[in-house]
Enzyme design. Structure first.
Site, PDB file in Angstrom:
ATOM      1  CD  GLU A 139      -3.063  -1.255   2.117  1.00  0.00           C
ATOM      2  OE1 GLU A 139      -3.040  -0.261   3.159  1.00  0.00           O
ATOM      3  OE2 GLU A 139      -3.993  -2.116   2.215  1.00  0.00           O
ATOM      4  CD  GLU A 189      -3.382  -6.254   2.996  1.00  0.00           C
ATOM      5  OE1 GLU A 189      -4.484  -5.387   3.360  1.00  0.00           O
ATOM      6  OE2 GLU A 189      -2.520  -6.002   3.275  1.00  0.00           O
TER       7      GLU A 189
END
Length: 496
Positions: free
Chosen positions: A161, A280
């Site tokens: 991220e 995810e």
């Protein structure tokens, strides 16, 4: 709702839910309870790969710098003690790592920014050559220990991220691209068969990050074997004490933030059709959201799994278990953790959603029905299996009914159902009724585990199924021909 299945249907369905599962940081794998939870998940469901943070975090103790006593030169050494322990335990449980390169070892970090209770460093390396050497040394060590043909099967993802400033200093896109280029080339230098990818972004970042990332990779001729990103489906949570209470996206919009990813990747001739890994996903992105423990979560995820494979090679549920410490050690048993399994090895309702989808894959021939409330497949033994769900995100108490007919003889069929709903498989409610004890006794844990199993029913059936699904129910069913073949003198009807 009534559906008449002819058996001639052939509906696209890619059931890739078991390619990867998420985990807390790698250092937690040294705990006994972590191993027990993963062992349970592997025995009951079975995933191919496991992905988590913290490979290079200091609690794994891999990277070290020291001053040479004779020359005064700063040198680097590696310690593989904990890495070997973790990887050996994964191998024992027949699961391969999906390697995430991160976070930054303190001695290699360019700054002091950290994230989470365990202080993962989220800054670029102070020396990129040392970062590349760390990657190559790690992969070569794994090859020495487990063999090249084994280790090249481990996908490698660069960072986590980077579009969020907490996970990558200043969310600096250009700096991440530099990290990616150095990392990907280091991976391929070890063996070109490794699959490497990124950028592992989260949120609605496609137009900015994924497009720019692919443009950079194309321009620089960087290695790229897959595109990765994350996906969560809740609004900002309302916080109270140790917990967060987020609102789910409407079920019709559960993939809204993912809709453009496939199109962007395919708009590049060089990357058209490239695998997209969602490394995810879950409903909420916080590890203290009670929705994760609810039957609502199980029903919502059942819908997602029915269509996730349409545009994504894999989608990794975050996470397998509740040994997890982003916000610190949880204060209570049911604390809204990400896991399929609660501490004490108590399967949550969502665990059974994955268990049911695994059952669909075991004798799968083709898909014959798929809609917003159910999926049905024809099996290799001539029968039919399916999963039905009723998402009631407003908790209104609504019910739905499903009537299904199959091209089987009107008698001599066996029907099996396994039901998970708020009345028959709801360990969260049982825990509440017992007093919400943060640390239940052994007797209470036994009760909670007993309450956490689906209601199994069987019957002699016609070629029709009638299902009534209460609020947030998930039901697995299978129907197949099963003529009675009694032993001489045995008459079951005399017993009933």
């Amino acid at each position: 709702m009534t559906y008449n299945i002819t058996g001639n249907e052939n509906i696209p369905f890619n059931n890739n839910a078991f390619y990867c599962i998420g985990t807390g940081r790698m250092g937690l794998a040294l705990q006994k309870q972590y191993f027990q939870q993963l062992q349970f998940v592997q025995e009951k469901i079975g995933f191919e790969h496991i992905r988590g943070h913290g490979l290079f975090h200091d609690d794994m103790a891999i990277y070290h710098e020291y001053k040479d006593e004779s020359s005064g030169e700063i040198k680097v050494e590696y310690n593989w003690t904990y890495l070997d322990m973790v990887m050996d335990s994964y191998k024992e449980l027949k699961i391969k790592p999906f390697i995430e390169l991160g976070f930054m070892p303190k001695e290699l970090a360019s700054d002091k920014q950290t994230i989470f209770y365990w202080k993962g460093n989220t800054t670029p390396p102070k020396e990129y050559d040392k970062w590349a050497s760390l990657i190559k040394a790690t992969l070569n060590h794994l090859i020495d220990r487990y063999g090249k043909d084994e280790v090249v099967q481990y996908p490698v993802e660069v960072w986590n991220e980077p579009n969020l400033p907490g996970f990558w200093k200043d969310a600096d896109m250009e700096e991440y691209f530099k990290l990616y280029e150095v990392s990907a080339k280091a991976v391929k230098e070890v063996d070109t068969r490794f699959k490497v990818g990124g950028p592992a972004v989260c949120g609605g970042s496609d137009q900015k990050w994924i497009k720019a990332f692919l443009e950079f990779v194309k321009k620089q001729h960087c290695p790229l074997d897959f595109v990765s990103r994350h996906h969560y489906t809740t609004e900002l949570p309302k916080n109270a004490g140790h917990y967060g209470y987020p609102k789910l996206h409407p079920k019709a919009k559960c993939f809204e933030q993912l809709d453009s990813t496939r199109g962007i990747v395919d708009s590049f001739e060089e990357f058209k059709g490239m695998n997209i890994h969602v490394t995810e996903f879950n409903t909420s992105y916080i590890p203290n959201a009670p929705v994760h423990d609810m039957n609502l979560n199980a029903a919502y995820i059942a819908l997602m799994l029915s269509t996730f494979g349409d545009n994504h090679f894999s989608y990794s549920y975050w996470t397998f278990g509740d040994i997890f410490e982003e916000c610190g050690v949880p204060f209570s048993l049911f604390h809204g953790g990400f896991g399929l399994v609660a501490n004490g090895v108590i399967p949550k309702p969502t665990f059974w959603t994955f268990f049911f989808y695994k059952k669909l894959s075991q004798k799968y021939e083709k898909c014959v029905l798929r809609n917003e409330n159910c999926i049905v497949v024809k099996t290799t033994d001539g029968g039919y299996s399916g999963i039905a769900w009723n998402i009631d995100e407003t908790l209104s108490g609504s019910e739905i009914t499903l009537d299904l007919s199959f091209p089987l003889r009107e008698k001599d069929n066996s029907l099996l159902t396994q039901l998970v709903d708020e009345e028959v498989c709801n360990p969260l409610k049982v825990w509440h009724d017992l007093g919400e004890h943060a640390n239940p006794s052994k007797e209470e844990l036994d009760i909670l585990r007993a309450s956490a199993n689906p209601l199994v029913k069987t019957s002699r059936s016609s070629n029709k199924i009638h299902l009534v699904l209460k609020q947030n129910a998930v039901c697995y069913f299978e129907i197949k021909s099963a003529p009675i073949k009694s032993d001489r003198g045995y008459t079951y009807q005399r017993l009933v």
